[in-house]
Design a protein around this motif. Structure first.
Motif, PDB file in Angstrom:
ATOM      1  N   MET A   1       0.841  -1.201   0.000  1.00 50.49           N
ATOM      2  CA  MET A   1       0.000   0.000   0.000  1.00 50.49           C
ATOM      3  C   MET A   1       0.885   1.264   0.000  1.00 50.49           C
ATOM      4  O   MET A   1       1.850   1.333   0.743  1.00 50.49           O
ATOM      5  N   GLU A   2       0.554   2.219  -0.884  1.00 52.80           N
ATOM      6  CA  GLU A   2       1.346   3.448  -0.938  1.00 52.80           C
ATOM      7  C   GLU A   2       1.052   4.343   0.259  1.00 52.80           C
ATOM      8  O   GLU A   2      -0.105   4.467   0.684  1.00 52.80           O
ATOM      9  N   LYS A   3       2.119   4.956   0.812  1.00 50.83           N
ATOM     10  CA  LYS A   3       1.923   5.819   1.970  1.00 50.83           C
ATOM     11  C   LYS A   3       1.286   7.148   1.563  1.00 50.83           C
ATOM     12  O   LYS A   3       1.596   7.674   0.504  1.00 50.83           O
ATOM     13  N   THR A   4       0.391   7.666   2.446  1.00 55.30           N
ATOM     14  CA  THR A   4      -0.254   8.945   2.170  1.00 55.30           C
ATOM     15  C   THR A   4       0.589  10.071   2.774  1.00 55.30           C
ATOM     16  O   THR A   4       1.050   9.946   3.899  1.00 55.30           O
ATOM     17  N   LYS A   5       0.791  11.152   2.030  1.00 50.64           N
ATOM     18  CA  LYS A   5       1.565  12.287   2.566  1.00 50.64           C
ATOM     19  C   LYS A   5       0.661  13.179   3.404  1.00 50.64           C
ATOM     20  O   LYS A   5      -0.388  13.613   2.962  1.00 50.64           O
ATOM     21  N   ILE A   6       1.156  13.437   4.597  1.00 51.76           N
ATOM     22  CA  ILE A   6       0.281  14.047   5.590  1.00 51.76           C
ATOM     23  C   ILE A   6       0.939  15.244   6.255  1.00 51.76           C
ATOM     24  O   ILE A   6       2.149  15.246   6.486  1.00 51.76           O
ATOM     25  N   ALA A   7       0.113  16.228   6.628  1.00 51.81           N
ATOM     26  CA  ALA A   7       0.557  17.298   7.539  1.00 51.81           C
ATOM     27  C   ALA A   7      -0.056  17.004   8.905  1.00 51.81           C
ATOM     28  O   ALA A   7      -1.273  16.877   9.032  1.00 51.81           O
ATOM     29  N   LEU A   8       0.822  16.859   9.885  1.00 53.97           N
ATOM     30  CA  LEU A   8       0.375  16.550  11.254  1.00 53.97           C
ATOM     31  C   LEU A   8       0.334  17.861  12.057  1.00 53.97           C
ATOM     32  O   LEU A   8       1.322  18.589  12.116  1.00 53.97           O
ATOM     33  N   VAL A   9      -0.818  18.143  12.660  1.00 53.89           N
ATOM     34  CA  VAL A   9      -0.946  19.380  13.442  1.00 53.89           C
ATOM     35  C   VAL A   9      -1.388  19.035  14.855  1.00 53.89           C
ATOM     36  O   VAL A   9      -2.487  18.525  15.071  1.00 53.89           O
ATOM     37  N   THR A  10      -0.522  19.303  15.850  1.00 56.84           N
ATOM     38  CA  THR A  10      -0.935  19.060  17.240  1.00 56.84           C
ATOM     39  C   THR A  10      -1.754  20.258  17.711  1.00 56.84           C
ATOM     40  O   THR A  10      -1.547  21.385  17.262  1.00 56.84           O
ATOM     41  N   GLY A  11      -2.693  19.984  18.599  1.00 60.83           N
ATOM     42  CA  GLY A  11      -3.588  21.066  19.034  1.00 60.83           C
ATOM     43  C   GLY A  11      -4.386  21.587  17.854  1.00 60.83           C
ATOM     44  O   GLY A  11      -4.664  22.776  17.745  1.00 60.83           O
ATOM     45  N   GLN A  71       3.518   7.421  21.135  1.00 63.59           N
ATOM     46  CA  GLN A  71       2.202   6.907  20.729  1.00 63.59           C
ATOM     47  C   GLN A  71       1.770   7.492  19.386  1.00 63.59           C
ATOM     48  O   GLN A  71       1.211   6.803  18.538  1.00 63.59           O
ATOM     49  N   VAL A  72       2.032   8.800  19.197  1.00 65.99           N
ATOM     50  CA  VAL A  72       1.682   9.452  17.924  1.00 65.99           C
ATOM     51  C   VAL A  72       2.483   8.816  16.789  1.00 65.99           C
ATOM     52  O   VAL A  72       1.949   8.475  15.728  1.00 65.99           O
ATOM     53  N   PHE A  73       3.772   8.611  17.037  1.00 66.82           N
ATOM     54  CA  PHE A  73       4.648   8.027  16.024  1.00 66.82           C
ATOM     55  C   PHE A  73       4.180   6.609  15.668  1.00 66.82           C
ATOM     56  O   PHE A  73       4.066   6.254  14.488  1.00 66.82           O
ATOM     57  N   ASP A  74       3.873   5.818  16.699  1.00 64.96           N
ATOM     58  CA  ASP A  74       3.419   4.433  16.465  1.00 64.96           C
ATOM     59  C   ASP A  74       2.116   4.416  15.664  1.00 64.96           C
ATOM     60  O   ASP A  74       1.922   3.572  14.784  1.00 64.96           O
ATOM     61  N   TYR A  75       1.226   5.376  15.955  1.00 68.79           N
ATOM     62  CA  TYR A  75      -0.046   5.464  15.224  1.00 68.79           C
ATOM     63  C   TYR A  75       0.235   5.693  13.731  1.00 68.79           C
ATOM     64  O   TYR A  75      -0.376   5.059  12.868  1.00 68.79           O
ATOM     65  N   CYS A  76       1.198   6.577  13.448  1.00 66.77           N
ATOM     66  CA  CYS A  76       1.515   6.901  12.047  1.00 66.77           C
ATOM     67  C   CYS A  76       2.139   5.691  11.335  1.00 66.77           C
ATOM     68  O   CYS A  76       1.819   5.411  10.174  1.00 66.77           O
ATOM     69  N   VAL A  77       3.014   4.984  12.049  1.00 60.40           N
ATOM     70  CA  VAL A  77       3.644   3.796  11.451  1.00 60.40           C
ATOM     71  C   VAL A  77       2.551   2.760  11.149  1.00 60.40           C
ATOM     72  O   VAL A  77       2.468   2.213  10.043  1.00 60.40           O
ATOM     73  N   GLU A  78       1.696   2.550  12.142  1.00 56.11           N
ATOM     74  CA  GLU A  78       0.634   1.538  11.994  1.00 56.11           C
ATOM     75  C   GLU A  78      -0.304   1.856  10.833  1.00 56.11           C
ATOM     76  O   GLU A  78      -0.739   0.984  10.105  1.00 56.11           O
ATOM     77  N   HIS A  79      -0.617   3.162  10.653  1.00 56.22           N
ATOM     78  CA  HIS A  79      -1.566   3.555   9.602  1.00 56.22           C
ATOM     79  C   HIS A  79      -0.864   3.986   8.315  1.00 56.22           C
ATOM     80  O   HIS A  79      -1.499   4.541   7.412  1.00 56.22           O
ATOM     81  N   GLN A  80       0.453   3.744   8.235  1.00 59.88           N
ATOM     82  CA  GLN A  80       1.222   4.061   7.019  1.00 59.88           C
ATOM     83  C   GLN A  80       1.094   5.532   6.637  1.00 59.88           C
ATOM     84  O   GLN A  80       0.934   5.862   5.462  1.00 59.88           O
ATOM     85  N   LEU A  81       1.152   6.408   7.615  1.00 58.01           N
ATOM     86  CA  LEU A  81       1.045   7.834   7.320  1.00 58.01           C
ATOM     87  C   LEU A  81       2.451   8.443   7.286  1.00 58.01           C
ATOM     88  O   LEU A  81       3.165   8.395   8.283  1.00 58.01           O
ATOM     89  N   GLU A  82       2.808   8.980   6.119  1.00 60.64           N
ATOM     90  CA  GLU A  82       4.130   9.602   5.996  1.00 60.64           C
ATOM     91  C   GLU A  82       3.986  11.092   6.299  1.00 60.64           C
ATOM     92  O   GLU A  82       3.329  11.819   5.562  1.00 60.64           O
TER      93      GLU A  82
END
Ligand SMILES: NC(=O)c1ccc[n+]([C@@H]2O[C@H](COP(=O)([O-])OP(=O)(O)OC[C@H]3O[C@@H](n4cnc5c(N)ncnc54)[C@H](OP(=O)(O)O)[C@@H]3O)[C@@H](O)[C@H]2O)c1
Length: 268
Positions: A1-11, A71-82
């Motif tokens: 599965m190809e990874k989706t490119k994401i902008a992560l924004v906390t808060g 936990q945030v990092f693990d979530y991204c790895v698990e969901h293949q979010l780049e």
């Protein structure tokens, strides 16, 4: 599965964070919004997906927990979010004397403003370095030059954020990763209690800005790969002027204006 490119924004479920998420979504980024407001996150997700036709992921997590960044990092790895853009924005304002503030509350702000964003930079920064691409935007404040009574933790934690960002920027430059710092002044968000501050007047006088204005400046900063962004001329002047005010004047103003309640007031 190809990874989706994401902008992560906390808060990202309110204020400046949500406005930055919208700006980035308008540029075509899918979004990962993180905060500790489950219901509000759902509302924001629905708004972003309907307005910008991008995917919006949400993660409800307490970013002041010591394990939050991992936990945030693990979530991204698990969901293949780049993560292509990391925005460390989550923050809180405590307005009270240090010795009046519950120790847990002090730990929360230190963790939220320093440890978690640092660890997020470490974890996602390593991936960006490997890919030789990516951007990090850390949100500090013009309060970073104001070690003042009542905001004894807020200002100095924002100073940490500013200088950490500068140093990280130099480290990451040669790896093709941009690191910038946003230093907003007073911005109309949930951080302020409208019962204590006349928001309309502050905006009319130009001493307060909208979250949307600050977000536009923030995203321009990312795209132009600039080191720092202080949105608005008054804030630019403030950041130069405030450090030269002698401490005794600040203490005098504080005493006269009774700016600092002796009990705890925490906003946001
Ligand atoms: N507004 C200003 O005048 C101003 C000026 C300079 C700098 N800033 C900085 O700008 C950033 C954004 O603030 P804002 O004004 O947009 O305020 P805001 O609307 O209150 O946004 C802060 C965001 O951080 C989240 N957050 C707070 N504590 C959290 C926690 N423990 N775990 C997860 N999420 C948490 C909040 O969620 P909740 O809904 O749970 O609180 C909210 O989504 C902050 O870093 C602030 O210091 C603001």
């Amino acid at each position: 599965m190809e990874k989706t490119k994401i902008a992560l924004v906390t808060g990202g479920s309110s204020g400046i964070g949500f406005a930055i998420a919208c700006e980035l979504a308008a540029k075509g980024f899918s979004i990962l919004l993180i905060s500790n407001q489950a219901e509000q996150l759902e509302t924001c997700k629905a708004e972003i997906e309907s307005r910008f036709s991008v995917t919006c992921f949400i993660l409800d997590i307490d970013l002041s927990a010591t394990t939050a960044a991992q936990q945030v990092f693990d979530y991204c790895v698990e969901h293949q979010l780049e993560i292509e853009v990391l925005v460390n924005n989550a923050g809180m304002l405590i307005f009270s004397e240090v010795v009046q503030t519950p120790t847990k509350r002090l730990e929360t702000i230190l963790q939220l403003h320093m440890n978690t964003p640092t660890m997020l930079c470490r974890l996602f920064g390593a991936q960006m370095k490997e890919r030789k691409s990516g951007s990090i935007l850390n949100v500090s404040s013009i309060s970073s030059v104001m070690p003042y009574p009542g905001i004894s933790l807020y200002g100095p934690t924002k100073t940490y954020m500013r200088y950490f960002t500068r140093a990280l920027r130099s480290e990451m430059k040669e790896h093709g990763v941009n690191v910038s710092c946003l230093l907003p002044g007073a911005t109309e968000t949930a951080l302020y209690d409208p019962n204590r501050i006349n928001l309309k007047l502050a905006k009319r006088l130009g001493v307060m800005q909208t979250a949307e204005y600050v977000a536009r400046k923030a995203v321009k900063t990312i795209y132009r790969k600039k080191a720092e962004c202080v949105p608005g001329i008054i804030n630019k002047l403030t950041i130069w002027f405030m450090p030269i005010i002698p401490t005794f004047i600040i203490e005098l103003i504080n005493r006269r204006a009774k700016l600092l309640d002796k009990g705890q007031k925490s906003l946001g």
